[in-house]
Write an enzyme that holds these catalytic residues in place. Structure first.
Site, PDB file in Angstrom:
ATOM      1  N   HIS A 164       0.831  -1.217   0.000  1.00 20.11           N
ATOM      2  CA  HIS A 164       0.000   0.000   0.000  1.00 20.11           C
ATOM      3  C   HIS A 164       0.860   1.259   0.000  1.00 20.11           C
ATOM      4  O   HIS A 164       2.075   1.181   0.127  1.00 20.11           O
ATOM      5  CB  HIS A 164      -0.995  -0.006   1.171  1.00 20.11           C
ATOM      6  CG  HIS A 164      -0.386  -0.010   2.537  1.00 20.11           C
ATOM      7  ND1 HIS A 164       0.375  -1.052   3.022  1.00 20.11           N
ATOM      8  CD2 HIS A 164      -0.446   0.906   3.552  1.00 20.11           C
ATOM      9  CE1 HIS A 164       0.762  -0.779   4.265  1.00 20.11           C
ATOM     10  NE2 HIS A 164       0.289   0.405   4.599  1.00 20.11           N
ATOM     11  N   HIS A 204       1.379   3.888   1.986  1.00 18.21           N
ATOM     12  CA  HIS A 204       1.970   4.584   3.137  1.00 18.21           C
ATOM     13  C   HIS A 204       3.508   4.583   3.045  1.00 18.21           C
ATOM     14  O   HIS A 204       4.114   3.623   2.572  1.00 18.21           O
ATOM     15  CB  HIS A 204       1.516   3.943   4.455  1.00 18.21           C
ATOM     16  CG  HIS A 204       0.065   4.200   4.746  1.00 18.21           C
ATOM     17  ND1 HIS A 204      -0.696   3.417   5.579  1.00 18.21           N
ATOM     18  CD2 HIS A 204      -0.766   5.181   4.293  1.00 18.21           C
ATOM     19  CE1 HIS A 204      -1.938   3.893   5.630  1.00 18.21           C
ATOM     20  NE2 HIS A 204      -1.999   4.959   4.858  1.00 18.21           N
ATOM     21  N   ASP A 213       5.976   4.166   4.994  1.00 17.31           N
ATOM     22  CA  ASP A 213       6.820   3.138   5.614  1.00 17.31           C
ATOM     23  C   ASP A 213       6.740   1.806   4.864  1.00 17.31           C
ATOM     24  O   ASP A 213       7.374   0.823   5.255  1.00 17.31           O
ATOM     25  CB  ASP A 213       6.484   2.950   7.098  1.00 17.31           C
ATOM     26  CG  ASP A 213       5.034   2.588   7.353  1.00 17.31           C
ATOM     27  OD1 ASP A 213       4.145   3.058   6.620  1.00 17.31           O
ATOM     28  OD2 ASP A 213       4.768   1.820   8.307  1.00 17.31           O
ATOM     29  N   HIS A 214       5.977   1.764   3.769  1.00 16.41           N
ATOM     30  CA  HIS A 214       5.899   0.576   2.905  1.00 16.41           C
ATOM     31  C   HIS A 214       6.362   0.888   1.483  1.00 16.41           C
ATOM     32  O   HIS A 214       7.065   0.099   0.867  1.00 16.41           O
ATOM     33  CB  HIS A 214       4.467   0.023   2.901  1.00 16.41           C
ATOM     34  CG  HIS A 214       4.039  -0.445   4.260  1.00 16.41           C
ATOM     35  ND1 HIS A 214       4.102  -1.758   4.653  1.00 16.41           N
ATOM     36  CD2 HIS A 214       3.592   0.248   5.334  1.00 16.41           C
ATOM     37  CE1 HIS A 214       3.705  -1.855   5.919  1.00 16.41           C
ATOM     38  NE2 HIS A 214       3.394  -0.648   6.353  1.00 16.41           N
ATOM     39  N   HIS A 269      -7.658  -0.458   5.216  1.00 17.12           N
ATOM     40  CA  HIS A 269      -6.550   0.347   5.761  1.00 17.12           C
ATOM     41  C   HIS A 269      -6.207   1.435   4.740  1.00 17.12           C
ATOM     42  O   HIS A 269      -6.062   2.599   5.098  1.00 17.12           O
ATOM     43  CB  HIS A 269      -5.358  -0.555   6.038  1.00 17.12           C
ATOM     44  CG  HIS A 269      -4.192   0.131   6.675  1.00 17.12           C
ATOM     45  ND1 HIS A 269      -4.216   0.605   7.967  1.00 17.12           N
ATOM     46  CD2 HIS A 269      -2.959   0.431   6.189  1.00 17.12           C
ATOM     47  CE1 HIS A 269      -3.049   1.169   8.246  1.00 17.12           C
ATOM     48  NE2 HIS A 269      -2.267   1.080   7.185  1.00 17.12           N
ATOM     49  N   ASP A 290      -0.553  -4.107   5.955  1.00 13.89           N
ATOM     50  CA  ASP A 290      -1.211  -3.613   7.171  1.00 13.89           C
ATOM     51  C   ASP A 290      -2.707  -3.948   7.186  1.00 13.89           C
ATOM     52  O   ASP A 290      -3.485  -3.266   7.850  1.00 13.89           O
ATOM     53  CB  ASP A 290      -1.027  -2.092   7.289  1.00 13.89           C
ATOM     54  CG  ASP A 290       0.408  -1.716   7.660  1.00 13.89           C
ATOM     55  OD1 ASP A 290       1.248  -2.631   7.800  1.00 13.89           O
ATOM     56  OD2 ASP A 290       0.688  -0.512   7.788  1.00 13.89           O
ATOM     57  N   HIS A 336       4.269  -5.435  10.180  1.00 18.97           N
ATOM     58  CA  HIS A 336       4.845  -4.886  11.421  1.00 18.97           C
ATOM     59  C   HIS A 336       4.942  -5.944  12.509  1.00 18.97           C
ATOM     60  O   HIS A 336       4.148  -6.879  12.555  1.00 18.97           O
ATOM     61  CB  HIS A 336       3.971  -3.747  11.978  1.00 18.97           C
ATOM     62  CG  HIS A 336       3.941  -2.519  11.127  1.00 18.97           C
ATOM     63  ND1 HIS A 336       4.806  -1.456  11.304  1.00 18.97           N
ATOM     64  CD2 HIS A 336       3.138  -2.174  10.096  1.00 18.97           C
ATOM     65  CE1 HIS A 336       4.531  -0.513  10.412  1.00 18.97           C
ATOM     66  NE2 HIS A 336       3.524  -0.923   9.664  1.00 18.97           N
TER      67      HIS A 336
END
Length: 258
Positions: free
Chosen positions: A54, A56, A58-59, A112, A135, A174
């Site tokens: 996705h 975001h 941090d991905h 999400h 996530d 995570h």
């Protein structure tokens, strides 16, 4: 098929998926490309693909850099998720192959984020499949409903992911497992499997070892968000449907301070 964990940022994981006969590899969510390349080089791998779950940061935040470091690498991402650096957009049901024996199926698992994709990966016939859930599904938990509804998360978790073969290994984005299990026990304090899993996860954490993967079968036993079809659980939550129960558990988790 071999899978290597690459811990990155604070509590994220990237994963290397390897076709053993060709050493061709895909990487899921390479948030820190240099770390990923170091790991790939140490195993003698040829990095061919990026699988982005996705949008975001941090991905997907390492996608542009990995394209510079590995010229010609393909970057896959959900067609409605506006993924940074994406070269190949995927939708539910799209297939990609890797090396000689690996097949990757894109599953649209929104909530999400609107375009969140989970990747279901199969290798040789005698190997258990794996699913990379970003996530959407965590061990004993699920992602926050940033861009979707309880209805969507129910479809994503309980219908799409819940119907995968039970031995499927679950690799999530995570390391949230201990906290998720502690919360899950507030929902189902008498769940023996949950209690055992928490003890195991705490031991893993103390030994600085990952708690990932679990399996779909295990999630159906320990993950409250995937157990909302159980009438007893709905009743305990004062809810009349699985979707309502899922929304209620998410609300409690959002407000839980552990």
């Amino acid at each position: 098929m071999k899978i290597y964990h690459v811990p990155c940022l604070q509590d994220n994981y990237s994963y290397l998926i390897v076709d053993e006969s060709t050493k061709d590899a895909a990487v899921v969510d390479p948030a820190e490309p240099e770390k990923v390349l170091q790991a790939a080089n140490s195993h003698g791998l040829n990095l061919k693909l990026v699988l982005t779950t996705h949008h975001h940061w941090d991905h997907a935040g390492g996608n542009e850099q990995i394209k510079q470091l590995v010229p010609g690498i393909k970057v896959y991402g959900g067609s409605v998720d506006n993924v940074k650096g994406c070269t190949d957009k995927v939708e539910n049901g799209d297939k990609v192959s890797l090396g000689a024996d690996i097949n990757i199926l894109s599953l649209h698992t929104p909530c999400h984020t609107k375009g969140h994709i989970s990747y279901f990966v199969t290798g040789k016939e005698d190997e258990d499949p794996a699913v990379f859930t970003g996530d959407t599904l965590f061990i004993a938990g699920c992602g926050r409903f940033f861009e979707g509804t309880a209805e969507q998360m129910y479809q994503s978790l309980c219908v799409t992911l819940g119907s995968l073969p039970k031995p499927t290994r679950v690799y999530c984005g995570h390391e949230y497992t201990v906290k998720n299990l502690q919360f899950a026990l507030t929902v189902e304090p008498d769940n023996l499997k949950l209690q055992q899993k928490l003890t195991w996860a705490q031991n893993q954490q103390q030994a600085a070892q990952p708690t990932i993967p679990s399996t779909i079968e295990e999630e159906l036993e320990i993950n409250p968000f995937m157990r909302v079809d159980l009438p007893l659980l709905q009743e305990k939550l004062g809810c009349k449907s699985p979707v309502e129960a899922l929304g209620e558990i998410r609300k409690r988790k959002d407000n839980w301070r552990g």
